[in-house]
Scaffold this motif. Structure first.
Motif, PDB file in Angstrom:
ATOM      1  N   LEU A 474       9.317  67.865  44.853  1.00 51.80           N
ATOM      2  CA  LEU A 474       9.901  69.653  46.156  1.00 51.80           C
ATOM      3  C   LEU A 474      11.124  69.112  45.754  1.00 51.80           C
ATOM      4  N   ASP A 500       1.039  67.662  46.858  1.00 62.29           N
ATOM      5  CA  ASP A 500       2.068  68.604  47.564  1.00 62.29           C
ATOM      6  C   ASP A 500       2.387  69.401  47.226  1.00 62.29           C
ATOM      7  N   PRO A 502       4.590  72.350  44.571  1.00 63.64           N
ATOM      8  CA  PRO A 502       6.175  72.964  44.709  1.00 63.64           C
ATOM      9  C   PRO A 502       6.756  73.535  45.761  1.00 63.64           C
ATOM     10  N   ALA A 503       7.595  74.510  45.611  1.00 67.38           N
ATOM     11  CA  ALA A 503       7.786  75.762  46.300  1.00 67.38           C
ATOM     12  C   ALA A 503       7.971  76.585  45.227  1.00 67.38           C
ATOM     13  N   PRO A 504       7.352  77.435  45.257  1.00 67.08           N
ATOM     14  CA  PRO A 504       6.783  78.802  44.713  1.00 67.08           C
ATOM     15  C   PRO A 504       7.834  79.766  44.306  1.00 67.08           C
ATOM     16  N   GLU A 505       9.212  79.419  44.660  1.00 66.13           N
ATOM     17  CA  GLU A 505      10.578  80.163  43.890  1.00 66.13           C
ATOM     18  C   GLU A 505      10.806  79.129  42.653  1.00 66.13           C
ATOM     19  N   THR A 506      10.225  77.365  42.594  1.00 63.78           N
ATOM     20  CA  THR A 506      11.034  76.511  41.910  1.00 63.78           C
ATOM     21  C   THR A 506       9.971  77.063  40.611  1.00 63.78           C
TER      22      THR A 506
END
Ligand SMILES: Nc1ncnc2c1ncn2[C@@H]1O[C@H](COP(=O)(O)OP(=O)(O)OP(=O)(O)O)[C@@H](O)[C@H]1O
Ligand SMILES: [Mg+2]
Length: 790
Positions: A474, A500, A502-506
């Motif tokens: 994350l 968990d 990760p953020a879609p943007e990442t």
């Protein structure tokens, strides 16, 4: 079913278990264990093996059998019969007192009956050293052969190299075998295993992930132990996501997930309600102390505490946790000075103090110094010597440093954070979690009782510290991970079973970068270039630069630069001799930038150092780190093997009479990999400043640069966030190259704002119109070449 649970003795005769399958009568000449594993490879197992392991049926082993085999006269794990040494017996006596030893029965039962097991046990209870050995008695990997004819393997992963190395060494001693033979370790750029002999392998989680790229079934492994799972490193998280579905395809594969500070339920749930084994009990007690009031300056408080312990506490070594290299080196100096003063003023109370730093950029051999003994007392009745190890959180988990009695924990560590919006990953000093505090405390109380000094209040510990650190997935740039996942055959990155997510943007940022690097096509599929990039244990930008360099005729040089960028800083700058060090560095400086300076250093090192003495003299005179240069040499050799494997020529352009072009090609190759890390100058003279292209961050070249002017476009290797934004290891590049090697990234239409860079690109575009376009740089060229070859 195994009947010998809870210490009940197993009945004599054949071991209990499910009714044996009908045996092959032609294998009657073999021992029962050898028969049980198929007999095909039985000739490789020695008579010693069969003696101690007679009656062992793989995965149906009882604690009684294991305990008896541990006492056998001969070692059943060596390839030639060898009696156990006295040292083995001495260590065995200590091992038997470890809390996990009391649970061997429970462990074997749960391990053998389930495919996945979650295990928690206090720090120092014997998880990392003992569990893999218990598994060895159950799996008997040394008597089985994998698909390639080598023994099957038990893997025990570690988040950190230093832990993998030191635990492997300890376990080799415990098993009375040679390190690198039956028991070994694998870390990046170092493989201390022997294919025909190794059956127990400690390795960094990242290395197991790399192995999975070539063998998706991990077919050589019988059991995989994911140790220190609480750390939630990127590699461990990805491994969990891969192993979970692999278990369905390989019912014979077993997984153990271990840690001292695990949110067990979360892991159990993730692994389809896997059972939990809890090992109660500590090896030795650790007394914990808190400060009554918050400390305004943790570094000053830490130094003071270490010197207090040295004056006032009984014999025993100290482990102090600080956040990074600079802080650690600073503390080392201050503690040495303080100890010298104490030794002079109170020689009857304070003995000699040896201060040893530990951080990840130190080379492995240097890191091993933490295991050196404390200095001897200066006179027979003088006060004892003491060792203080000052470490980052790399010593936080797994390690046993014999002699450590006191742990000093100021409560901070450097943690990675990633901002996908501006694509900057940085390390920020932040308060640790409760799990980290518990792990730190657990470095004491391993070989004797200990004390832990927490330099924060108990109230802060309870109310302010979060339970456990955020998973690395994350907080990271995922470019490398996404490339690895694709290579591992994971097609849908969004639906991958992350513990968990990760953020879609990442993920988007990573996909975008890999697409611009031509590792992924527009549909998100791995290109032939991407396939090769994933083979290099390097950041994708470095891998791309290296691959492109062959076509630009400068792969020898780029290989040296890559190696130099992969090791700790080679330039030494001692506080008292900064000026001399800077003068020495200036002799290597290349005016176009630091990459070329690094190349000059490597070249000079190879020219001037022909043996050990000449190398250490030369490095000493030039304020260079010999260890880092040796490491670079090693990295270079390993990378050159990967280059050869993929048919990437190792070539150089002509230098004499052609210098400008020689360096230009090198700079062009670097541009092929790092075109997304470029800053543009605005203003002139003293008021000039740089802004990163597209992300619009104001940056300044790091003061350590050898660049002697302010070019319009500056490529950088690293973005460093300190008191201000610095770009480190910089190189002058031409805007035409940017458009040539990254046409889709630098096409004028790709710029949202009407800035100066867009105008420059428009101008170059117009000039180039009608001329031949080189596609997406040398990467595309290589793809075409590969396709032609294919
Ligand atoms: N190098 C060593 N020298 C002396 N004793 C050791 C060494 N390594 C391990 N031990 C002993 O073995 C014990 C168990 O170590 P091990 O690393 O297996 O514990 P662990 O349960 O994995 O701890 P952690 O949760 O901290 O990783 C230690 O507490 C110590 O007593
Ligand atoms: Mg451990």
């Amino acid at each position: 079913m195994v009947s010998a649970t809870n210490g009940t003795a197993a009945p004599p005769g054949p071991p209990p278990g499910p009714p044996p399958t009908k045996e092959n009568p032609y294998l009657a000449h073999l021992s029962p264990a050898e028969r049980a594993i198929g007999g095909a490879d039985a000739s490789s197992s020695s008579s010693s093996s069969s003696d101690a392991l007679t009656g062992f049926l793989p995965r149906r082993v009882t604690s009684k059998q294991v305990l008896a085999a541990l006492e056998a006269p001969m070692n059943p794990f060596t390839s030639t019969p060898k009696p156990y040494s006295q040292k083995y017996r001495d260590i065995l006596a200590k091992r038997k007192t470890l809390p996990v030893f009391a649970q061997v029965d429970d462990f074997l039962q749960k391990f053998q009956e389930n495919q996945i097991l979650v295990m928690i046990g206090e720090t120092g209870s014997g998880k990392t050293t003992q569990i893999p050995q218990f598994v060895a008695y159950s799996d008997l990997p040394h008597m089985k052969r994998g698909p390639d004819g080598a023994p099957m393997l038990i893997a025990c992963t570690q988040p950190r190299r230093v832990a993998a190395m030191s635990v492997a060494k300890r376990v080799a001693e415990e098993m009375d075998v040679s390190l690198g033979q039956e028991v070994g370790y694998t870390i990046r750029f170092e493989d201390a295993t022997s294919k025909p002999h190794t059956f127990l392998k400690y390795m960094t989680d990242g290395m197991l992930l790399r192995e999975a790229m070539h063998d998706k079934m991990l077919s050589r492994y019988s059991t995989i132990i994911l140790d220190e799972a609480h750390e939630r490193t990127l590699a461990t998280d990805i491994l969990m996501g891969l192993l979970k579905p692999l278990c369905a395809k390989r019912p014979d594969l077993k997984i153990v997930v271990m840690s001292a500070t695990l949110e067990a339920e979360k892991f159990q749930k993730y692994f389809n309600s896997a059972p939990l084994l809890k090992v109660p009990g500590r090896t030795f007690p650790v007394e914990t102390f808190y400060t009554p009031e918050p400390e305004p300056d943790y570094l000053e408080a830490a130094i003071r505490t270490v010197l207090m312990i040295h004056q006032a506490e009984d014999e025993g070594d100290i482990l102090l946790f600080l956040t990074g290299e600079e802080e650690i080196e600073d503390a080392c100096r201050k503690i040495r000075a303080g100890a010298d003063e104490l030794a002079a003023t109170s020689p009857e109370i304070c003995g000699p103090l040896k201060v040893v730093p530990l951080y990840s950029s130190l080379p492995p051999q240097q890191q091993q110094k933490i295991f050196d003994a404390a200095p001897a007392r200066l006179s027979p009745d003088g006060p004892p010597g003491r060792k203080v190890v000052i470490s980052t959180n790399i010593a936080e988990t797994s390690l046993t440093i014999d002699g450590i009695v006191y742990v000093v924990d100021p409560g901070f560590s450097k943690q990675k954070v990633y901002n996908p919006r501006i694509r900057v990953e940085s390390l920020l000093v932040s308060p640790i979690s409760k799990a980290s505090a518990q792990q730190r405390m657990g470095r004491a109380g391993r070989t004797r009782p200990g004390k832990c000094f927490r330099l924060y209040t108990e109230k802060d510990f309870v109310n302010e510290l979060i339970e456990s650190s955020y998973p690395e997935i994350l907080r990271s740039n995922l470019a490398n991970t996404v490339l690895e996942l694709k290579k591992l055959g994971v097609d849908n990155l969004v639906r991958f079973d992350y513990m968990d997510a990760p953020a879609p943007e990442t993920i988007m940022r990573a996909l975008e970068l890999l697409n611009y690097l031509a590792a992924f096509d527009d549909n998100g599929n791995l290109t032939p270039l991407g396939e090769i990039m994933a083979e290099f244990p390097l950041d994708p930008c470095l891998a791309k630069m290296l691959i492109c360099s062959s076509d630009l005729g400068c792969s020898n040089e780029i290989l040296s630069i890559t190696a130099m960028l992969s090791v700790p800083n080679v330039f030494l700058r001692p506080n008292a001799q900064r000026q001399q060090a800077d003068t020495a560095k200036a002799a290597f400086a290349h005016p176009d930038g630091d990459h070329l300076t690094l190349l000059n250093v490597y070249h000079a090192y190879k020219t001037n150092c022909y043996d050990k003495d000449s190398a250490s003299n030369w490095c000493w005179q030039n304020y260079l780190s010999l260890r880092a240069l040796q490491q670079a040499d090693n990295v270079r050799q390993q990378l050159s093997r990967t280059m050869e494997k993929f048919d990437l020529d190792l070539v150089s352009n002509q230098f004499e009479g052609n210098e400008r072009r020689y360096y230009e090609n090198i700079s062009r190759a670097i541009t092929c990999g790092f075109f997304m890390q470029v800053a543009h100058k605005s203003g002139a003279g003293k008021s000039a400043s740089y802004t990163t292209i597209k992300d619009n961050q104001i940056v300044a070249p790091h003061p350590s640069t050898t660049l002697d002017h302010s070019p319009e476009f500056l490529l950088y290797n690293e973005f460093v966030l300190t008191t201000r934004n610095f770009i480190r290891t910089v190189l002058e590049v031409r805007p035409e190259w940017l458009l040539e090697y990254a046409p889709s990234y630098y096409a004028p239409e790709a710029f949202k704002d009407d800035g100066e860079v867009k105008r420059i690109m428009q101008g170059i575009s117009r000039k180039l119109k009608g001329g031949a376009s080189s596609g997406n740089g040398s990467g595309r060229e290589r793809e075409k070449k590969k396709a032609r070859k294919g």
